[in-house]
Structure formats: structure tokens, C-alpha cells
Write an enzyme that holds these catalytic residues in place. Structure first.
Site, short mmCIF file in Angstrom:
data_model
loop_
_atom_site.label_atom_id
_atom_site.label_comp_id
_atom_site.label_asym_id
_atom_site.label_seq_id
_atom_site.Cartn_x
_atom_site.Cartn_y
_atom_site.Cartn_z
N LYS A 95 -19.76 -14.19 -29.70
CA LYS A 95 -20.34 -13.46 -28.72
C LYS A 95 -19.66 -14.06 -27.45
CE LYS A 95 -24.38 -11.39 -27.71
NZ LYS A 95 -25.45 -10.27 -28.46
N GLY A 137 -38.37 3.37 -25.45
CA GLY A 137 -36.94 3.41 -24.75
C GLY A 137 -35.89 4.12 -25.76
N LYS A 138 -34.76 3.79 -25.77
CA LYS A 138 -34.02 4.54 -26.79
C LYS A 138 -34.10 4.18 -28.20
CE LYS A 138 -30.45 2.44 -24.79
NZ LYS A 138 -30.83 1.63 -23.47
N VAL A 139 -34.57 3.35 -28.43
CA VAL A 139 -34.99 3.01 -29.83
C VAL A 139 -36.17 3.40 -30.14
CG1 VAL A 139 -34.99 1.13 -31.83
CG2 VAL A 139 -33.23 0.92 -30.02
N GLY A 140 -37.21 3.23 -29.47
CA GLY A 140 -38.46 3.49 -29.58
C GLY A 140 -38.62 4.95 -29.79
N GLY A 178 -42.73 -0.07 -26.56
CA GLY A 178 -41.74 0.29 -25.90
C GLY A 178 -41.13 1.52 -26.54
#
Ligand code: NAI
Ligand code: K
Length: 353
Positions: free
Chosen positions: A78, A180-183, A178
Site C-alpha cells: 500500500k 453509493g456506487k457499491v450499494g 449506503g
């Protein structure tokens, strides 16, 4: 804030500085036992260098475990770029960073994280091939929330099978926090599977999306209402720390499976969940569809292959829940053990690549 940090356990930690562009970065390689280290670059205004170092060491170790359980031939790494992206992000800075990544000769592949985006990866790609999470126009896989949501759904199916005997959410009430993009993708998979969905979000835009696209989804004002309502599954898909000393005691769901990173607010929450009989599908396992998707770019992105790999999250989650039962430990502990086993048994241990 943290004290002096030991890098013991990490293979390599690289401090990068480019005065002209203002770049200050740290690249942490925890392990290359399973292959080149892969993990995103977090661009964040840390309060101190010690904080930045602490985060990169923690996150790179986490990636080693995540990549091992995602069945990738990749180790864990990372990076952090220290500073406020709104103030200092520039072509010069990103390219200087890309040249540092290039000097590692493929021991570390970078990708997006908090504060970095697909277009930043495209810019870094102008200096190095050791970058994934690129746009489709640049040979990348685009938005990784597609397979993140798919993998989360697979992990949730495995948890459902463990809890109720059948690998479906059909007829279950699933609470998604949530949108968002994933939800949003997750809601689609759940509805297709025949689940009832109740959801919440703090953004009016996200709620408008739900009313438009899924008028049958019940919307509730906040996460507290969601988790204290009569749901079978809780899917945290917003920020970290969803499972904490306040939420776990009032949780009504039998299963927790969601995409959010770092759901356990602190060490010990996994035991609280266990004591309440809540089946927790570890976050870093069920949300690994994203890293599976971007890692596929190394071989030249193939959606079908990446999707098949993300489907494997079902088997991995099942294996972890069974190991947890067999060894009498929380699922989060079983996941760590399974990762360590793969790193030790399959990995070429401390062989420097
Ligand atoms: P996003 O930023 O698109 O969506 C997050 C949503 O949560 C937003 O709609 C936001 O309004 C909502 N939200 C924020 N605070 C909230 C609260 N207190 N209550 C209810 N809703 C709230 O992010 P994305 O990409 O969908 O990611 C969601 C989670 O999944 C994050 O924790 C992320 O780290 C994790 N994740 C995402 C991956 C990806 O490929 N996008 C990969 C692995 C993990
Ligand atoms: K990520």
C-alpha cells in the site's frame, strides 16, 4: 496519533520525496510471498509523518491478507501520498510518484484508494506499467464497484447458506446502509435474488436514485432505524466503523455482510458479535471483488475471468465460516488464520522477488 513505528514484519518500506512537485510518499511492501505486492495509494493530509507511516504499515499488511484470501497470486502493499489532494495534486506530482513506483521494478503495483481516482492512475501509467485501476480507455477495468458488489452478494449468499441452509436471500429482509456506487449494484443483485430491501443514505441524490429505480425498496431515515428494524441481514456499504459498542447490542440482523471497509470499530467487536449470535462475513473477504477486478488488469482485463474469480468469494466465505465453527473462533479470526495459512503454505515465504 501514534508513537514511533516498527517496520518489523514488512519486507520493504520506501520513503519518496520530490521537492519540485511537493511529493512526499511512503510505499509499504508487507509481503511478496504470493507475488508482487498490490494495494492502492491513499492521498491524505496526515497530521504527522508518524501517522502516515502507521497507516501505510497497517494497510499494506491488510492487503497481504486480503489478496491471499482473494486467491490472487499477489502479495500485500500500500502507499500513501502525504498532503491535501485538493491543494497539491498535479501532473508533476503524480508522474514523480509513478517514477518511484517504476523504480521498484514490479515488486509493487499501485491502484486507487481514498483520494485517488481512475484518472490519477491513468496519469501514473504514463510513467510506469505497475499501476491498475485504470480507465477502460487506458486498458483498465474502469469502475471497480461492479465486481465489489457482485463479490459482496456472493459472500452474503454464503453467510445465508450458513445461517439458514440455503444460499439465497429470497424472502429475507436485507438492510443496505449506503446507496453509493457499491450499494446500488448490490440492491440490484438482491432484488434479482428475491430479497426484500430496506435502505438508507445521507445523500438526497442517493435516495432519489432509489425512489426512481427501485420504488419497492423501503427507505428509512438513518442507519439506527435500519439496524433496529426487523431485518435478517445488515449490509454496511457506507463508511467504516459500522460495528461498534453502540450498534452491535441493538443489531437485530442474524447476518452482517457488506462492502464497507473496516466495519469492526475496534479489536474485540468480533467477540461481541459472536456473543450475540451474529454471523459476520469479514469485510475484507466479501469486498475483495474490487481488488480482484483491478488485479485482472495485470493480465489484460477480461471481465468474464474477473467475475468468475469474484464469484469464488462464495466458497471462501463458506470456508471461513466453517473454520470459525470448527475452531470455535469468530469469523474475523478464522479469516486471518486462513490467510496466514495460504501465505505460509503456498507462499515462497520470505523469498525476495
Ligand atoms: P460511495 O462513496 O460511492 O458510496 C457511499 C455512500 O454512503 C454514499 O451514497 C454516501 O452518501 C453514503 N453514506 C455516507 N455516510 C452515510 C451514513 N452515515 N449513513 C448512510 N449512508 C451514508 O462509496 P462506494 O464505492 O460505494 O464504497 C462503499 C464502501 O465500500 C466504502 O466503505 C468503501 O471503502 C468500500 N469498498 C468499495 C470498493 C469499490 O470498489 N468501490 C472496494 C472495496 C471496498
Ligand atoms: K479500495
Amino acid at each position: 496519533s501514534t508513537g514511533p513505528e516498527s517496520t518489523a514484519g514488512h519486507e520493504q518500506v520506501v520513503f519518496c520525496e520530490d521537492r519540485k512537485s511537493g511529493l512526499k510518499a511512503i510505499i509499504g511492501i508487507y509481503s511478496t510471498a504470493l507475488g508482487p505486492a498490490l494495494g492502492g495509494t491513499r492521498f491524505y493530509p496526515y497530521a504527522s509523518e508518524a501517522d502516515a507511516l502507521h497507516d501505510v504499515l497497517d494497510l499494506s499488511r491488510g492487503m497481504a491478507y486480503k489478496n491471499a484470501l482473494a486467491n490472487l497470486d499477489l502479495g500485500g502493499g500500500k502507499a500513501i501520498i502525504w498532503g491535501d489532494p485538493d491543494q497539491i495534486k498535479s501532473e508533476a506530482l503524480l508522474r514523480a510518484y509513478g517514477r518511484f513506483v517504476e523504480t521498484l521494478g514490479g515488486r509493487y503495483y499501485t491502484a486507487c484508494d481514498v483520494g485517488t481516482y481512475v484518472q490519477d492512475m491513468d496519469m501514473i501509467h504514463r510513467e510506469t506499467d505497475y499501476v491498475v485501476g485504470r480507465s477502460e480507455a487506458h486498458g483498465g477495468s474502469g469502475d471497480s464497484s461492479v465486481l465489489t458488489a457482485w463479490g459482496t452478494f456472493q459472500g452474503m449468499r454464503a453467510a445465508a447458506a450458513h445461517a439458514w441452509g440455503t444460499a439465497t436471500l429470497r424472502g429475507r429482509r436485507v438492510g443496505v446502509a449506503g446507496l453509493g456506487k457499491v450499494g446500488r449494484y448490490l440492491v440490484g443483485h438482491l432484488r434479482e435474488d428475491g430479497a426484500e430491501v430496506v435502505a438508507t443514505d445521507v445523500s438526497e441524490k442517493a435516495l432519489a436514485w432509489a425512489r426512481q429505480t427501485h420504488p419497492e425498496v423501503d427507505l428509512v431515515p438513518d442507519t439506527e432505524t435500519l439496524i433496529t428494524s426487523d431485518i435478517d441481514v445488515y449490509a454496511p456499504c457506507a463508511m467504516g466503523g459500522a460495528l461498534n459498542d453502540d450498534t452491535v447490542p441493538v443489531l437485530r440482523a442474524r447476518v452482517v455482510a457488506g462492502a464497507a471497509n473496516n466495519q469492526l470499530a475496534h479489536v474485540g467487536v468480533e467477540k461481541l458479535l459472536d456473543e450475540r449470535g451474529v454471523l459476520y462475513a469479514p469485510d475484507y473477504v466479501v469486498n475483495s471483488g474490487g481488488v480482484i477486478q483491478v488485479a485482472d488488469e495485470i493480465e489484460g482485463f477480461n471481465f468474464a475471468r474477473a467475475k468468475a474469480r469474484a464469484t469464488g468469494i462464495f466458497d471462501t466465505t463458506k470456508q471461513i465460516l466453517e473454520l470459525a465453527d470448527a475452531e470455535g473462533v469468530p469469523a474475523a479470526v478464522a479469516a486471518d488464520r486462513l490467510a496466514e495459512r495460504r501465505i505460509t503454505e503456498v507462499g515462497r515465504l520470505s523469498t525476495i522477488r
